[in-house]
Design an enzyme around this catalytic site. Structure first.
Site, PDB file in Angstrom:
ATOM      1  N   ASP A 223       0.820  -1.225   0.000  1.00  0.00           N
ATOM      2  CA  ASP A 223       0.000   0.000   0.000  1.00  0.00           C
ATOM      3  C   ASP A 223       0.850   1.269   0.000  1.00  0.00           C
ATOM      4  O   ASP A 223       0.498   2.253  -0.651  1.00  0.00           O
ATOM      5  CB  ASP A 223      -0.904   0.046   1.232  1.00  0.00           C
ATOM      6  CG  ASP A 223      -2.003  -0.997   1.168  1.00  0.00           C
ATOM      7  OD1 ASP A 223      -2.213  -1.560   0.083  1.00  0.00           O
ATOM      8  OD2 ASP A 223      -2.639  -1.244   2.207  1.00  0.00           O
TER       9      ASP A 223
HETATM   10  P1  NAP Z   1       0.937  -3.973   3.183  1.00  0.00           P
HETATM   11  O1  NAP Z   1       0.222  -3.018   2.314  1.00  0.00           O
HETATM   12  O2  NAP Z   1       0.196  -4.616   4.279  1.00  0.00           O
HETATM   13  O3  NAP Z   1       1.593  -5.083   2.239  1.00  0.00           O
HETATM   14  C1  NAP Z   1       2.438  -6.060   2.752  1.00  0.00           C
HETATM   15  C2  NAP Z   1       2.866  -6.972   1.606  1.00  0.00           C
HETATM   16  O4  NAP Z   1       3.880  -7.803   2.140  1.00  0.00           O
HETATM   17  C3  NAP Z   1       1.755  -7.870   1.106  1.00  0.00           C
HETATM   18  O5  NAP Z   1       1.327  -7.460  -0.168  1.00  0.00           O
HETATM   19  C4  NAP Z   1       2.361  -9.284   1.106  1.00  0.00           C
HETATM   20  O6  NAP Z   1       2.257  -9.832  -0.215  1.00  0.00           O
HETATM   21  C5  NAP Z   1       3.839  -9.043   1.459  1.00  0.00           C
HETATM   22  N1  NAP Z   1       4.346 -10.039   2.389  1.00  0.00           N
HETATM   23  C6  NAP Z   1       3.764 -10.555   3.485  1.00  0.00           C
HETATM   24  N2  NAP Z   1       4.557 -11.455   4.067  1.00  0.00           N
HETATM   25  C7  NAP Z   1       5.687 -11.517   3.333  1.00  0.00           C
HETATM   26  C8  NAP Z   1       6.890 -12.264   3.420  1.00  0.00           C
HETATM   27  N3  NAP Z   1       7.110 -13.163   4.408  1.00  0.00           N
HETATM   28  N4  NAP Z   1       7.841 -12.068   2.485  1.00  0.00           N
HETATM   29  C9  NAP Z   1       7.649 -11.185   1.481  1.00  0.00           C
HETATM   30  N5  NAP Z   1       6.526 -10.451   1.344  1.00  0.00           N
HETATM   31  C10 NAP Z   1       5.559 -10.620   2.262  1.00  0.00           C
HETATM   32  O7  NAP Z   1       2.209  -3.285   3.866  1.00  0.00           O
HETATM   33  P2  NAP Z   1       2.749  -1.799   3.807  1.00  0.00           P
HETATM   34  O8  NAP Z   1       3.052  -1.394   2.412  1.00  0.00           O
HETATM   35  O9  NAP Z   1       3.828  -1.759   4.840  1.00  0.00           O
HETATM   36  O10 NAP Z   1       1.523  -0.903   4.252  1.00  0.00           O
HETATM   37  C11 NAP Z   1       1.041  -0.872   5.586  1.00  0.00           C
HETATM   38  C12 NAP Z   1      -0.466  -0.778   5.552  1.00  0.00           C
HETATM   39  O11 NAP Z   1      -0.956  -0.937   6.888  1.00  0.00           O
HETATM   40  C13 NAP Z   1      -0.953   0.575   5.040  1.00  0.00           C
HETATM   41  O12 NAP Z   1      -2.105   0.405   4.264  1.00  0.00           O
HETATM   42  C14 NAP Z   1      -1.279   1.320   6.324  1.00  0.00           C
HETATM   43  O13 NAP Z   1      -2.259   2.320   6.152  1.00  0.00           O
HETATM   44  C15 NAP Z   1      -1.783   0.183   7.192  1.00  0.00           C
HETATM   45  N6  NAP Z   1      -1.691   0.537   8.609  1.00  0.00           N
HETATM   46  C16 NAP Z   1      -0.491   0.793   9.146  1.00  0.00           C
HETATM   47  C17 NAP Z   1      -0.414   1.217  10.457  1.00  0.00           C
HETATM   48  C18 NAP Z   1       0.894   1.574  11.080  1.00  0.00           C
HETATM   49  O14 NAP Z   1       0.879   2.181  12.147  1.00  0.00           O
HETATM   50  N7  NAP Z   1       2.018   1.233  10.487  1.00  0.00           N
HETATM   51  C19 NAP Z   1      -1.566   1.323  11.220  1.00  0.00           C
HETATM   52  C20 NAP Z   1      -2.795   1.020  10.623  1.00  0.00           C
HETATM   53  C21 NAP Z   1      -2.839   0.610   9.319  1.00  0.00           C
HETATM   54  P3  NAP Z   1       2.307 -11.438  -0.415  1.00  0.00           P
HETATM   55  O15 NAP Z   1       1.191 -11.987   0.407  1.00  0.00           O
HETATM   56  O16 NAP Z   1       2.131 -11.629  -1.876  1.00  0.00           O
HETATM   57  O17 NAP Z   1       3.624 -11.890   0.070  1.00  0.00           O
END
Ligand code: NAP
Length: 473
Positions: free
Chosen positions: A397
């Site tokens: 994301d």
């Molecule tokens: P993300 O959008 O959750 O994407 C994570 C990606 O990691 C997934 O597409 C997954 O694809 C891949 N993945 C998972 N396990 C893996 C592994 N072992 N090896 C390789 N790839 C792996 O993560 P992000 O880009 O960090 O975004 C964070 C999201 O969380 C945002 O939408 C944000 O708004 C939300 N959020 C964050 C917080 C905060 O405080 N940080 C709080 C609330 C919400 P595969 O399954 O294909 O591997």
């Protein structure tokens, strides 16, 4: 020295240490020291409180200290970084419950006639607030914990009339609170006490129900703030100055963190709390408004090595997947090898990458990645077009270009790291899994993107071993 003066001057010292510690937590280089300083402040506050003449028996205090110490040590030692949000949820919940118990105990002490037959208005009002906020925090946090630990479905639970039910419950607690504060009739006071205690416990649960599992970190930060406000109110109930100060600090820092998280996702707090975000995964899976074009082009570890070996400017963009695979140590190893090979390496940190604020910073600090290499989103984005390679490690994301281009996308307006502007993108993920928002990501289909499939740690180990064999020849 008079005992009161000793206690209150020690409380001032403890409060100063809390504020200093909090200030130092704001910078990575001083964060560990800040944590220690706040801890020393808390130790002083606890020891001095035990000198209070109102303490009549130490047995249960010692039992509580023992249980708390064992539980706290076990959590610190064994809870994984990826489970931190769950743990914080539990701790907030216990904080809320503790405040509720303090408020209830003080009510029963007064009601039993130890002080006066019914509570004076100010005491009654703060007892009410302590129990109301503590109760909401307790059950809300337990529900948040269950969602995050996947004991309950992470989907928002929506039903018609939900806002009406919550509004009615809230109105009921206010009416009961007013009766409790001004009635003066012990029977009515007791009935009001029972009513708002029960309503607050139900309200905590029903307020968190419509919020999706992915939004739980924001909710937890808000509940953390509420647990502080409940503690502050409890401080007024038992006239304990340091509890008032500590509660205020937790309350305000929780609010600030909640606002930061909402801003970084470009969503309002009301949208997080009431919109039921994530209730319709089918619509989201279609990519929001984006029509996906292009194809996923896999790349091997050997070919990734070839690309990286020629690169001079490399940016590493970690995300939730790096936390899942615990790849931070091998990421640091790769960064060192790239530098030895003559590349300049930066880590681009998105404020909501991962599942809790500072998630990436904590993991990279654990792996001893130098702080100077971490670059915040706003600082790295202008440099992105000059990057030879962007390595996206389990981020989705936070690098989705739809957030800046596609007005129909649910994440439109969320600031992102512009990975798509780098000359080549190597994206590490296990398959076609979506990110937290459930959206597909056009970045992975761009002509300049290559997909290095597999668990991030294993994939990086593959690339690192290519660098090692180069060094060995
Ligand atoms: P993300 O959008 O959750 O994407 C994570 C990606 O990691 C997934 O597409 C997954 O694809 C891949 N993945 C998972 N396990 C893996 C592994 N072992 N090896 C390789 N790839 C792996 O993560 P992000 O880009 O960090 O975004 C964070 C999201 O969380 C945002 O939408 C944000 O708004 C939300 N959020 C964050 C917080 C905060 O405080 N940080 C709080 C609330 C919400 P595969 O399954 O294909 O591997």
């Amino acid at each position: 020295m008079n005992r009161e003066i000793l206690i209150n001057s020690s409380y001032i010292v403890a409060s100063i240490l809390f504020v200093l510690g909090l200030k130092m937590l704001g910078r990575q280089a001083t964060a560990r020291r800040g944590n220690l300083i706040s801890g020393v402040g808390m130790l002083i506050a606890i020891v001095v409180t035990l000198l209070d003449k109102h303490v009549v028996n130490y047995t249960w205090i010692i039992v509580g200290l023992g249980v708390g110490t064992v539980f706290g040590y076990a959590c610190a030692r064994f809870v994984k970084m990826t489970s931190m949000p769950e743990m914080v949820a539990l701790l907030n919940g216990f904080g809320g419950l503790a405040s509720l118990i303090v408020g209830a105990a003080e009510y029963f002490r007064i009601a039993n006639g130890t002080i006066v037959p019914d509570p004076p208005a100010f005491t009654a009002a703060v007892i009410y607030l302590t129990i109301l906020i503590g109760g909401i925090t307790f059950t809300g946090s337990i529900y948040a914990f269950c969602k995050l630990a996947e004991w309950l479905s992470g989907r928002p639970v929506l039903f018609s009339g939900q806002h009406l039910v919550n509004g009615t419950l809230l109105a009921a607690t206010i009416v009961a609170g007013v009766i409790f504060t001004i009635s003066g009739d012990p029977q009515w006071v007791f009935l009001a006490f029972a009513a708002f205690t029960a309503a607050s416990l139900i309200l905590g649960w029903t307020l968190v129900m419509p919020i999706g599992g992915g939004d739980m970190p924001v909710v937890i930060s808000m509940l953390n703030s509420l647990s502080g406000i409940a503690a502050c109110a409890a401080g007024f109930v038992i006239s304990n100055n340091v509890l008032v100060v500590a509660g205020c600090l937790v309350g305000t820092s929780g609010v600030i963190l909640t606002i930061i998280m909402c801003k970084a996702m470009n969503r309002s707090l009301a949208n997080v709390l009431f919109s039921g975000f994530g209730a319709a995964p089918a619509a989201a899976a279609a990519g929001g408004g984006t029509v996906m074009q292009g194809e996923l082009k896999p790349i091997s570890a050997e070919d990734s090595f070839a690309v990286l070996e020629a690169a001079r400017q490399v940016v590493i963009i970690p995300g939730y997947g790096m936390a899942v695979s615990q790849a931070q140590h091998v990421v640091r190893e790769l960064a060192e090898m790239l530098e030895k090979n003559g590349a300049e390496v930066r880590f681009a940190i998105h404020p909501v990458a991962g599942r809790m604020p500072g998630h990436m910073n904590v993991l990279l600090a654990e792996a001893n990645v130098p702080y100077e290499q971490l670059v915040e989103m706003d600082a790295i984005n202008p440099l992105m077009p000059s990057m030879d390679v962007a390595i996206v490690i389990g981020a989705n994301d936070v690098v989705n270009p739809a957030a800046s281009r596609d007005k129909a996308s649910p994440i439109y307006g969320m600031p992102i790291i512009n990975a798509h502007e780098a000359r080549t993108v190597i994206a590490l993920k296990r398959g076609k899994g979506a990110g937290f928002s459930g959206l597909e990501n056009q970045l992975f289909l761009l002509p300049n993107t290559r997909m290095l499939y597999g668990d991030a740690k294993a994939s990086l180990q593959g690339v690192v071993s290519e660098f090692k064999s180069l060094a060995a020849t």
